[in-house]
Design a protein around this motif. Structure first.
Motif, PDB file in Angstrom:
ATOM      1  N   SER A 121     -13.384  -0.774  23.063  1.00 14.53           N
ATOM      2  CA  SER A 121     -12.226  -0.398  22.283  1.00 14.53           C
ATOM      3  C   SER A 121     -11.795  -1.488  21.315  1.00 14.53           C
TER       4      SER A 121
ATOM      5  N   HIS B 131      -8.627  -6.592  18.800  1.00 15.48           N
ATOM      6  CA  HIS B 131      -7.453  -6.433  19.664  1.00 15.48           C
ATOM      7  C   HIS B 131      -6.560  -7.674  19.603  1.00 15.48           C
TER       8      HIS B 131
ATOM      9  N   HIS C 119      -7.297   4.423  28.421  1.00 13.96           N
ATOM     10  CA  HIS C 119      -7.645   3.961  27.068  1.00 13.96           C
ATOM     11  C   HIS C 119      -7.947   5.084  26.091  1.00 13.96           C
TER      12      HIS C 119
ATOM     13  N   ASP D 216      -5.563   1.175  20.961  1.00 19.07           N
ATOM     14  CA  ASP D 216      -6.612   2.155  21.289  1.00 19.07           C
ATOM     15  C   ASP D 216      -6.230   3.562  20.820  1.00 19.07           C
TER      16      ASP D 216
HETATM   17 ZN   LIG Z   1      -9.305  -0.272  25.501  1.00 23.06          ZN
END
Ligand SMILES: [Zn+2]
Length: 311
Positions: free
Chosen positions: A19, A25, A72, A143
């Motif tokens: 992800s 992230h 997620h 996500d």
């Molecule tokens: Zn994730």
């Protein structure tokens, strides 16, 4: 040729369904800090390193907790219609078999439940929990902004586009982030959490046809030799999308990845800010506790409980 490619694909590095990739992230969480008003940003800036580093803990937990993976994503294509499921979690649990929902993913509800925990941590001025939950909330919210997190065809496996997941959410931001201006303005108060989370996943889902369609068109119009590059690492041939292919996809997407990153940043900042407001705006100015960086290290032989992808 096709067979060769298949063999090379099987020799290629096996990567995990991470992800946004670890790096994006962290970048998203970091930039969300810059949306906060001074009273709150002071605290977050002090803990910037932890907020960034913990941004990927949620993905690492997929190795140790079988319950983590469904948090997620949500496979909107596996529901007949979404109106009937845009309801609070306690009602979902009454109406549906748990396994039915878990197998389709629960990200909108998990954003809400993480948010509530964050409000509670603010209320108690529990600094380590505020940091960890802020980082987690940032992760799940980011996500939810990824179109491929809203479909069962999450890696193009049903449309002969295997690898598109990492291409869209990892390869492109890693290659182009330096050119992205990620300033998004000030965080704003969100009064209906669950609606906010649902609007986000539905907006992501609406982009799915473009994400898949544009890549399909590109792959058909690009000579196959230009799709991938191959490198020999030790005894293993590894393959990845070629720079040419990544750049071409990026150009055709017309900054879609950047726009989703910016939307994520704005959303995360707004959720952190709203949680703090809901907790009565506790004064955290003097609060700094060194937070030990979680040793959620991924072991080579760790069991992986999530979805997997090739790239
Ligand atoms: Zn994730």
């Amino acid at each position: 040729m096709k067979r060769c490619l298949i063999i090379l694909c099987f020799l290629s590095a096996f990567v995990l369904f991470c992800s946004w990739g670890f790096f994006p992230h962290k970048l998203i969480n970091q930039h969300a800090i810059y949306t906060l008003p001074p009273d709150l940003s002071y605290f977050y800036k002090k803990h910037e390193y932890s907020i960034k580093e913990f941004a990927v803990n949620a993905d690492k937990r997929v190795y140790i907790d079988p319950a983590e993976s469904p948090r997620h994503f949500i496979d909107l294509d596996r529901f007949e219609e979404t109106d009937s499921i845009e309801i609070p979690w306690y009602k979902v649990k009454k109406r549906y078999d748990e396994q039915y929902i878990l197998s389709r993913g629960i990200v909108p509800w998990h954003i809400e439940s993480t948010y509530k925990k964050l409000v509670n941590a603010f209320y108690k001025k529990d600094i380590p929990r505020i940091i960890k939950l802020s980082a987690d909330l940032g992760h799940y919210t980011a996500d939810a902004h990824v179109p491929l997190h809203t479909t069962s065809n999450y890696n193009g496996q049903f449309t002969n586009q295997i690898g598109i997941h990492a291409l869209w959410e990892t390869r492109i931001p890693e290659k182009f982030y330096k050119g992205y201006k990620l300033y998004v303005g000030k965080a704003e108060y969100v009064d209906d959490l669950l609606k906010f989370a649902w609007d986000t996943v539905k907006e992501s889902h609406a982009l799915l046809d473009s994400v898949l369609g544009i890549e399909k068109e590109l792959s058909q119009e690009t000579p196959i030799l230009l799709h991938r590059s191959y490198i020999l690492r030790g005894q293993q041939i590894q393959t990845n999308y070629s720079d040419f292919y990544i750049s071409s996809y990026h150009n055709r997407l017309n900054n879609m990845v950047k726009r989703r990153m910016k939307k994520s940043i704005y959303a995360i900042g707004s959720l952190w800010f709203s949680a703090w407001v809901d907790a009565g705006q506790p004064d955290l100015k003097s609060k700094f506790i060194p937070v030990e960086i979680d040793s959620l290290a991924i072991q080579k032989d760790s069991k992986f409980f999530g979805r997997e992808e090739w790239h």
